[in-house]
Design a protein around this motif. Structure first.
Motif, PDB file in Angstrom:
ATOM      1  N   TYR A  79       0.844  -1.185   0.000  1.00 10.34           N
ATOM      2  CA  TYR A  79       0.000   0.000   0.000  1.00 10.34           C
ATOM      3  C   TYR A  79       0.886   1.245   0.000  1.00 10.34           C
ATOM      4  O   TYR A  79       1.737   1.414   0.880  1.00 10.34           O
ATOM      5  N   GLU A  80       0.660   2.109  -0.963  1.00  5.77           N
ATOM      6  CA  GLU A  80       1.409   3.370  -1.023  1.00  5.77           C
ATOM      7  C   GLU A  80       0.700   4.439  -0.208  1.00  5.77           C
ATOM      8  O   GLU A  80      -0.520   4.639  -0.334  1.00  5.77           O
ATOM      9  N   ASN A  81       1.477   5.107   0.639  1.00  6.91           N
ATOM     10  CA  ASN A  81       0.947   6.218   1.421  1.00  6.91           C
ATOM     11  C   ASN A  81       0.982   7.471   0.552  1.00  6.91           C
ATOM     12  O   ASN A  81       2.045   7.973   0.214  1.00  6.91           O
ATOM     13  N   GLN A  82      -0.183   7.987   0.188  1.00  9.24           N
ATOM     14  CA  GLN A  82      -0.266   9.169  -0.669  1.00  9.24           C
ATOM     15  C   GLN A  82      -0.374  10.457   0.129  1.00  9.24           C
ATOM     16  O   GLN A  82      -0.630  11.521  -0.427  1.00  9.24           O
TER      17      GLN A  82
ATOM     18  N   VAL B 101      -1.195  -0.755  -4.355  1.00 16.11           N
ATOM     19  CA  VAL B 101      -0.401  -0.639  -5.585  1.00 16.11           C
ATOM     20  C   VAL B 101       0.288  -1.961  -5.903  1.00 16.11           C
ATOM     21  O   VAL B 101       1.266  -1.980  -6.644  1.00 16.11           O
ATOM     22  N   THR B 102      -0.200  -3.040  -5.339  1.00 16.36           N
ATOM     23  CA  THR B 102       0.450  -4.335  -5.528  1.00 16.36           C
ATOM     24  C   THR B 102       0.599  -4.663  -7.009  1.00 16.36           C
ATOM     25  O   THR B 102       1.694  -5.011  -7.479  1.00 16.36           O
ATOM     26  N   GLN B 103      -0.468  -4.543  -7.748  1.00 20.36           N
ATOM     27  CA  GLN B 103      -0.426  -4.911  -9.161  1.00 20.36           C
ATOM     28  C   GLN B 103       0.439  -3.947  -9.968  1.00 20.36           C
ATOM     29  O   GLN B 103       1.298  -4.365 -10.753  1.00 20.36           O
ATOM     30  N   SER B 104       0.235  -2.651  -9.787  1.00 20.47           N
ATOM     31  CA  SER B 104       0.995  -1.677 -10.573  1.00 20.47           C
ATOM     32  C   SER B 104       2.473  -1.684 -10.220  1.00 20.47           C
ATOM     33  O   SER B 104       3.308  -1.284 -11.044  1.00 20.47           O
ATOM     34  N   SER B 105       2.812  -2.153  -9.026  1.00 21.59           N
ATOM     35  CA  SER B 105       4.216  -2.192  -8.625  1.00 21.59           C
ATOM     36  C   SER B 105       4.947  -3.407  -9.185  1.00 21.59           C
ATOM     37  O   SER B 105       6.180  -3.477  -9.117  1.00 21.59           O
ATOM     38  N   GLY B 106       4.202  -4.362  -9.720  1.00 21.46           N
ATOM     39  CA  GLY B 106       4.824  -5.560 -10.271  1.00 21.46           C
ATOM     40  C   GLY B 106       5.056  -6.661  -9.264  1.00 21.46           C
ATOM     41  O   GLY B 106       5.662  -7.688  -9.585  1.00 21.46           O
ATOM     42  N   LEU B 107       4.566  -6.506  -8.033  1.00 21.22           N
ATOM     43  CA  LEU B 107       4.669  -7.578  -7.049  1.00 21.22           C
ATOM     44  C   LEU B 107       3.642  -8.662  -7.364  1.00 21.22           C
ATOM     45  O   LEU B 107       2.613  -8.391  -7.998  1.00 21.22           O
TER      46      LEU B 107
ATOM     47  N   ALA C 197      13.171   2.027  -8.555  1.00 23.66           N
ATOM     48  CA  ALA C 197      13.259   3.479  -8.328  1.00 23.66           C
ATOM     49  C   ALA C 197      12.197   4.255  -9.101  1.00 23.66           C
ATOM     50  O   ALA C 197      12.312   5.475  -9.246  1.00 23.66           O
ATOM     51  N   ASP C 198      11.165   3.573  -9.571  1.00 23.84           N
ATOM     52  CA  ASP C 198      10.083   4.241 -10.293  1.00 23.84           C
ATOM     53  C   ASP C 198       8.711   3.775  -9.821  1.00 23.84           C
ATOM     54  O   ASP C 198       7.712   3.930 -10.521  1.00 23.84           O
ATOM     55  N   GLY C 199       8.673   3.179  -8.628  1.00 24.33           N
ATOM     56  CA  GLY C 199       7.421   2.656  -8.100  1.00 24.33           C
ATOM     57  C   GLY C 199       7.166   1.208  -8.432  1.00 24.33           C
ATOM     58  O   GLY C 199       6.144   0.651  -8.015  1.00 24.33           O
ATOM     59  N   THR C 200       8.071   0.576  -9.178  1.00 25.28           N
ATOM     60  CA  THR C 200       7.886  -0.821  -9.556  1.00 25.28           C
ATOM     61  C   THR C 200       9.033  -1.671  -9.033  1.00 25.28           C
ATOM     62  O   THR C 200      10.089  -1.162  -8.648  1.00 25.28           O
ATOM     63  N   PHE C 201       8.802  -2.991  -9.053  1.00 27.03           N
ATOM     64  CA  PHE C 201       9.787  -3.955  -8.584  1.00 27.03           C
ATOM     65  C   PHE C 201       9.989  -5.040  -9.640  1.00 27.03           C
ATOM     66  O   PHE C 201       9.076  -5.349 -10.407  1.00 27.03           O
TER      67      PHE C 201
END
Length: 604
Positions: free
Chosen positions: A126-129, A137-143, A188-192
């Motif tokens: 979960y991203e703290n906005q 953001v699990t899916q968009s982060s690539g996890l 370094a761009d929000g993804t893994f």
């Protein structure tokens, strides 16, 4: 440096001396206060163990609680009011069987994000906005989105690029050894990107419960130790600094075959080398003491000292464990969770460090500590300078909160870090302190023991020492900050580069990604001789070196440049300083190769 006492002074020097044992005897006392503090969380169903996190998620300076729940129930979020806890509506709609709960700033934006691993369910990021608005953001982060038998998780910057990477352990045991690790590199761009195979640390054919990032060989590259269950061998992965790991388990003699539950890393004997404690079944846990470098070769080995120290816990199953200084006497005590089907061996899981050679069980205050318990974490909930414990118990007992009521006049300091080039949380930082003969070293972690997250404020007991002579902070970037003559009983909030006029000197083998631009210059080696004579000084300051000086820069302790001297070639120079005001100054010395080093001098 931000602190509660603004008159604290900063000095710049290295204290070198004989490191002797030190300890101030005190009566350690705890009281179970969960209900009194309005912590009523409990877990009635599910697999063994649940996550406990001690982290100031609303950033008001007080340690809050985040407590895992069983499948179908929401995670518990408790805000610390200073006197008790207030449960707030769940910040996320997560109804999985939560295991590890970790707050960390993975995107370096200044607020803490949340990762929750799940057993036989989906783990979530979960991203703290901002303002505790947590977005999945699990899916968009690539996890991964598939369901795993996940247990432990850790954040650590394994490639030292300034961004936190994620390590997960999967306890896939149903009669076969099918567990594994997964390492996800932060892009370094929000993804893994999963790099487990490329990094050669998948830990396949073993059954991991937990792991820890730690630096066992003091090369500043974070290694990984994995506690493996079901009589499989524990694994020590040495970080080679090139994105890959080497299985050094057999080489270092820490490939114990056991039913390992947790990894707890700390410098128990205060020799500057990290040791590891691994819990086990009734045959006993192991304290793997680090030998440091062999005098003949560079190899490092570990030896099990748990029976000698009296912390093997051979009467039941050991689970989560945490080393911390409960009485601020300058050595590390141990709290351990455990369970047993025999009522006579339950409870009393606290061990006091007597003389760094053995521990003794403390019973006072723990008379009601008779429950099967599994995970724990520490923090100073009432800000009284004494560390407290939150413990997850088996059903139907609620979580326990052990309020530290120990009364003595021992001193302490707390350190909270903020990375600039290093990751924002400063995870993976080495902290060393000197208070006369008392030396201590520590390492910052995110994910610890068995499903625990300790407070992000590093707490260091100093015994009867009223002054901290020196504080040395080695950041993941390789930059070193040094502070001196610090007042005790204070919280120090330290930013990377603070002691060097905000100039950050990265290690030559480190490359950061997308972090603030810094002067990546080489540091003059510590082996090079720099002498400032006399120091303190009244009229003339002589700088003598064993190398050619190119230029000198003199500044005040707060970074104001007051003089620059350019030299074509010199190994000695004398400066007139009689007209300077009394105080503390820094001098930056640069050689002909562009390398530099700071030294402190005092004008009387």
């Amino acid at each position: 440096m931000r602190l509660h006492n603004p008159q604290t002074q900063l000095l710049w020097s290295m204290l070198i001396g004989l490191l002797l044992p030190y300890g101030a005897m005190a009566q350690i006392t705890f009281k179970e206060s969960a209900m009194d503090k309005n912590v009523h969380h409990r877990i009635l169903h599910g697999a063994i163990g649940a996550g406990v996190s001690v982290y100031d998620f609303n950033q008001d300076g007080l340690d809050d609680l985040t407590l895992a729940s069983e499948r179908g129930q929401l995670i518990g979020f408790y805000i610390n009011t200073g006197t008790n806890f207030e449960e707030i509506p769940a910040l996320v709609d997560n109804r999985e069987e939560a295991k590890q709960i970790l707050w960390a700033d993975y995107d370096n934006d200044g607020d803490a994000d949340l990762f929750v691993s799940a057993f036989l369910g989906q783990s979530y990021l979960y991203e703290n906005q901002g303002d505790l608005v947590l977005v999945d953001v699990t899916q968009s982060s690539g996890l991964p989105l598939d369901r795993h038998a996940a247990y432990g998780a850790n954040w650590g910057d394994y490639n030292r690029d300034g961004w936190l990477d994620l390590l997960c352990t999967y306890h896939n045991y149903n009669g076969e050894q099918t567990g594994s690790n997964s390492l996800f590199r932060n892009n370094a761009d929000g993804t893994f990107t999963e790099v487990t195979d490329n990094a050669a640390m998948g830990n396949t054919d073993r059954v991991p419960f937990a792991a820890a990032f730690m630096d066992f060989n003091n090369d500043q590259w974070p290694d990984i130790y994995t506690a493996n269950d079901k009589l499989t061998y524990n694994t020590l992965y040495e970080n080679l600094g090139n994105g890959k790991f080497y299985d050094a388990s057999q080489d270092t003699h820490c490939d114990a075959r056991m039913n390992a539950m947790c990894v707890n890393a700390a410098d128990i004997n205060q020799d500057g080398w990290v040791d590891m404690y691994v819990t086990n079944t009734f045959v006993g846990g192991q304290l793997l003491q680090n030998s440091g470098p062999n005098p003949n070769v560079l190899d490092i080995s570990f030896e099990n000292r748990a029976p000698d120290l009296g912390i093997a816990y051979e009467n039941g199953n050991g689970w989560g464990s945490t080393f911390f200084d409960a009485d601020n006497d300058g050595d590390l005590d141990l709290y351990m969770c455990g369970n047993s089907s025999n009522p006579s061996v339950k409870g009393v899981h606290f061990y006091e460090n007597i003389d760094k050679q053995h521990f003794e069980i403390i019973t006072q205050g723990f008379e009601v500590d008779t429950f099967n318990s599994f995970s724990n974490a520490i923090g100073d909930f009432d800000m009284d300078g004494m560390l407290d414990i939150i413990v997850q118990n088996n059903q139907p007992t609620h979580f326990h909160l052990w309020d530290n009521l120990t009364e003595n006049d021992n001193h302490w300091v707390k350190i909270k870090l903020e990375g600039i080039v290093s990751n924002r949380d400063g995870i993976g930082t080495r902290i060393e302190t000197y208070a006369k003969e008392l030396y201590q070293s520590d390492f910052t972690y995110c994910g610890f023991g068995f499903l625990g997250q300790n407070t992000d404020k590093k707490h260091i007991g100093l015994g009867q020492h009223e002054m901290l002579d020196s504080l040395i902070i080695t950041w993941p970037s390789g930059h070193i900050d040094k502070f001196y003559n610090l007042t005790t009983n204070q919280l120090y909030q330290i930013t990377e580069g603070e002691s060097t006029n905000n100039e950050i000197f990265m290690a030559p083998d480190v490359t950061v990604v997308g972090r603030p631009t810094v002067t990546s210059v080489d540091v003059i080696p510590m082996a090079a001789i720099i002498q400032l004579m006399p120091n303190p000084v009244q009229n003339q300051l002589t700088i003598q070196t064993d190398f050619a000086i190119d230029n000198l820069t003199i500044s005040t302790i707060d970074g104001q440049v007051i003089r620059q001297v350019y030299l074509e070639y010199a190994e000695q120079i004398t400066l007139e300083v009689a007209h300077y005001q009394a105080g503390i100054y820094l001098i930056k010395i640069q050689d002909l190769e562009g390398r530099s080093r700071f030294e402190k001098w005092v004008k009387m």
